[in-house]
Design a protein around this motif. Structure first.
Motif, short mmCIF file in Angstrom:
data_model
loop_
_atom_site.label_atom_id
_atom_site.label_comp_id
_atom_site.label_asym_id
_atom_site.label_seq_id
_atom_site.Cartn_x
_atom_site.Cartn_y
_atom_site.Cartn_z
N PRO A 1 0.71 -1.10 -0.14
CA PRO A 1 0.23 0.08 0.09
C PRO A 1 0.78 1.32 0.01
O PRO A 1 0.44 2.37 -0.77
N ARG A 2 1.87 1.40 0.64
CA ARG A 2 2.61 2.63 0.70
C ARG A 2 3.47 2.76 -0.69
O ARG A 2 3.36 3.85 -0.98
N SER A 3 3.82 1.67 -1.22
CA SER A 3 4.39 2.00 -2.69
C SER A 3 3.35 2.33 -3.54
O SER A 3 3.65 3.19 -4.45
N ILE A 4 2.15 1.75 -3.57
CA ILE A 4 0.94 2.26 -4.54
C ILE A 4 0.71 3.87 -4.04
O ILE A 4 0.47 4.52 -5.16
N LEU A 5 0.71 4.24 -2.73
CA LEU A 5 0.46 5.49 -2.86
C LEU A 5 1.76 6.64 -3.19
O LEU A 5 1.32 7.64 -3.73
N ARG A 6 2.93 6.21 -2.95
CA ARG A 6 4.07 6.73 -3.43
C ARG A 6 3.97 7.00 -5.08
O ARG A 6 4.24 8.05 -5.58
N LYS A 7 3.50 5.97 -5.69
CA LYS A 7 3.36 6.47 -7.12
C LYS A 7 2.45 7.60 -7.59
O LYS A 7 2.69 8.37 -8.47
N GLN A 8 1.52 7.66 -6.70
CA GLN A 8 0.53 8.88 -7.00
C GLN A 8 1.30 10.05 -6.58
O GLN A 8 0.99 10.88 -7.12
N VAL A 9 1.81 10.00 -5.35
CA VAL A 9 2.61 11.14 -5.00
C VAL A 9 3.53 11.61 -6.06
O VAL A 9 3.54 12.97 -6.38
N ASP A 10 4.17 10.66 -6.57
CA ASP A 10 5.02 11.10 -7.63
C ASP A 10 4.25 11.69 -8.96
O ASP A 10 5.02 12.61 -9.63
N ALA A 11 3.24 11.13 -9.43
CA ALA A 11 2.38 11.69 -10.43
C ALA A 11 1.77 13.09 -10.20
O ALA A 11 2.06 13.93 -10.94
N ALA A 12 1.74 13.41 -8.96
CA ALA A 12 1.33 14.75 -8.54
C ALA A 12 2.65 15.59 -8.67
O ALA A 12 2.33 16.64 -9.07
N ALA A 13 3.81 15.12 -8.43
CA ALA A 13 4.88 15.86 -8.57
C ALA A 13 5.41 16.18 -9.98
O ALA A 13 5.80 17.25 -10.39
N ASP A 14 4.80 15.34 -10.86
CA ASP A 14 5.33 15.27 -12.26
C ASP A 14 4.36 16.74 -12.77
O ASP A 14 4.49 17.20 -13.75
N MET A 15 3.20 16.87 -12.04
CA MET A 15 2.31 18.08 -12.41
C MET A 15 2.55 19.24 -11.77
O MET A 15 1.93 20.24 -12.04
N GLY A 16 3.64 19.13 -10.82
CA GLY A 16 4.11 20.38 -9.98
C GLY A 16 3.50 20.54 -8.72
O GLY A 16 3.39 21.65 -8.12
N TYR A 17 2.82 19.43 -8.11
CA TYR A 17 1.86 19.60 -7.02
C TYR A 17 2.70 18.48 -5.83
O TYR A 17 3.12 17.56 -6.02
N VAL A 18 2.44 19.13 -4.54
CA VAL A 18 2.86 18.37 -3.46
C VAL A 18 1.69 18.04 -2.57
O VAL A 18 0.82 18.96 -2.37
N ALA A 19 1.08 16.79 -2.42
CA ALA A 19 -0.09 16.24 -1.99
C ALA A 19 -0.08 16.49 -0.41
O ALA A 19 0.76 15.60 -0.02
N GLN A 20 -1.16 17.02 0.19
CA GLN A 20 -1.28 17.08 1.64
C GLN A 20 -2.35 16.30 2.22
O GLN A 20 -3.40 16.47 1.40
#
Length: 451
Positions: free
Chosen positions: A112-131
């Motif tokens: 589960p943690r790696s699955i979430l990290r993948k979406q955090v990286d996708a947000a970063a690619d769009m210039g976002y930091v998810a909170q």
């Protein structure tokens, strides 16, 4: 045992420092699909090896998903040193959170943690930091009321005379303070940034609010919070549960997700003085994405058959449940699935319940919101009426409906590995089928002599 990575000499110094502070053991917990931490325990002098990935596991079938497979490749737990802290209720133990990895080569599909990290990286690619900030609710019962023939569970503090509800009642909180104070002490020592706590609407139900943070950090924090609550309850001779709806007339236990996006400089992207009602275009698009994918998201946000006892308009006694049933949003409308609150720059998903795996739910919610931004989705008009009677799509009524929506939604295949999708669906369909096979006392009293 062989390590996955080379041992870092600095970690030997860390182990010596912890030993000097009385720490004897270390755990590096990977999180299973049910949200429970799993780990081997190692002597503190073995900490450098553990940090290098020495501890291996066969998690299938032991983490709430998949079938046991004795010939499957082992998975290594790779600890995140940034999560290390000494547990305040047992200072002999150093706690860390770990990612699951196939021999250090790639993330494990069911992690589960790696699955979430993948979406955090996708947000970063769009210039976002998810909170993310989470508002967890739970019940505390007296354990002597457990067991066959014991009857109804007894709440820690009886408050049935407080009408119409014990929510926010000071006396109810003070009566529970021996337990609540212990939880607060643990959270403060672990630097949770505690904001408040209170008695909630159900007898023996409580809520804690603490600081938000980057989405993975917040998910790690919720894992530790649940562990701390259970530990404090045991130390007080009590039983804490995150079951969404222990009894039909009780309020359900939610875990509202407050999610936002920041840019790389830390500027919140959801609030805007020039936007509609103070909210930015990105905020509305994010809301629209979450609403669009809400049926599939429900399979994760409400992952048990019991979860759907909560997603109803009214309690068994006729009182409004405060839980959402329609896929709708409003500004200060707590009957909607999504609320845009005035006091914080985050959207609140009120559908998530306390049994949800924070990592999996956050991964899908983030992916859905980002999809809304990419596609320029429009959430439509905000609701200012009681949404239960609204002409709007309904959230799934059962676990099987949610799982089928999860399987149909194309976004699911973008967020999860195919093995996760098939195993999760099989597990949850089986859970629903087992529950649906039962014939209850209520059914017999209704139908036996009348049909």
């Amino acid at each position: 045992m062989d390590t996955v990575h080379d041992i870092n000499p600095d970690h030997a110094e860390l182990a010596r420092d912890l030993a000097g502070r009385g720490v004897k053991y270390a755990v590096a917990a990977w999180i299973d699909v049910l949200g429970r931490p799993k780990s081997k325990t190692v002597p503190i002098d073995h900490l450098p090896n553990m940090l290098a990935g020495s501890e291996r596991y066969t998690p299938r079938g032991m983490g709430g998903i998949g079938h046991m497979n004795p010939i499957e490749e082992e998975v290594a737990g790779i600890p995140d040193p940034a999560t290390l802290r000494v547990l305040p209720w047992d200072r002999r133990i150093a706690w860390m959170v770990a990612d699951m990895s196939l021999s250090g080569r790639e993330p494990y599909a069911l992690c589960p943690r790696s699955i979430l990290r993948k979406q955090v990286d996708a947000a970063a690619d769009m210039g976002y930091v998810a909170q993310l900030g989470v508002e967890p609710e739970f019940y505390v019962f007296k354990p002597e009321s457990l067991g066959p023939g014991a009857g109804r569970l007894i709440p820690m503090t009886l408050s049935e005379e407080i009408k119409p509800s014990p929510a926010y009642d000071v006396e109810a909180s003070l009566d529970s303070l021996p337990f609540l104070d212990r939880v607060c002490s643990y959270l403060e020592e672990m630097d949770f940034g505690l904001f408040s706590f209170d008695a909630e609407g159900g007898e023996g139900q409580y809520e804690f609010d603490f600081a938000h943070g980057p989405v993975i950090e917040s998910a790690d924090r919720i894992t530790l919070f649940r562990l701390a609550v259970r530990q404090a309850a045991k130390e007080c001779g009590l039983l804490a549960t995150f079951m969404p709806k222990p009894y039909p007339e009780m309020w359900g236990s939610g875990a509202h997700f407050n999610m936002s996006l920041e840019d790389e400089s830390g500027q919140n992207m959801f609030r805007s003085e020039e936007g509609n009602n103070g909210w930015s275009k990105e905020a509305y698009q994010f809301v629209a994405g979450v609403m669009h994918h809400a049926p599939a998201l429900t399979a994760l946000a409400n992952p048990t058959t019991n979860s759907y006892r909560r997603l109803v308009e009214r309690l068994a006694d006729g009182e409004i449940s405060w839980a959402p049933t329609k896929i709708s949003y409003g500004y200060n409308n707590r009957s909607c699935m999504i609320r845009l609150p005035a006091n914080r720059p985050a959207i609140e998903n009120r559908a998530v319940d306390s049994s949800a795996n924070t990592y999996l739910t956050a991964a899908y919610m983030l992916a859905a919101g980002l999809d809304g931004i990419r596609q320029g989705m429009d959430p439509g008009q905000a609701r200012d009426d009681l949404s239960y009677a609204a002409e709007a799509d309904r959230l799934p009524r059962s676990l099987i409906d949610a799982v089928e929506a999860f399987q149909r939604d194309p976004l699911t295949a973008e967020v999860f590995h195919e093995h996760f999708i098939s195993d999760y669906a099989e597990m949850k369909i089986g859970e629903w089928e087992r529950a649906n096979l039962e014939v209850t006392d209520r059914e017999r009293s209704t139908y036996l002599l009348n049909l």
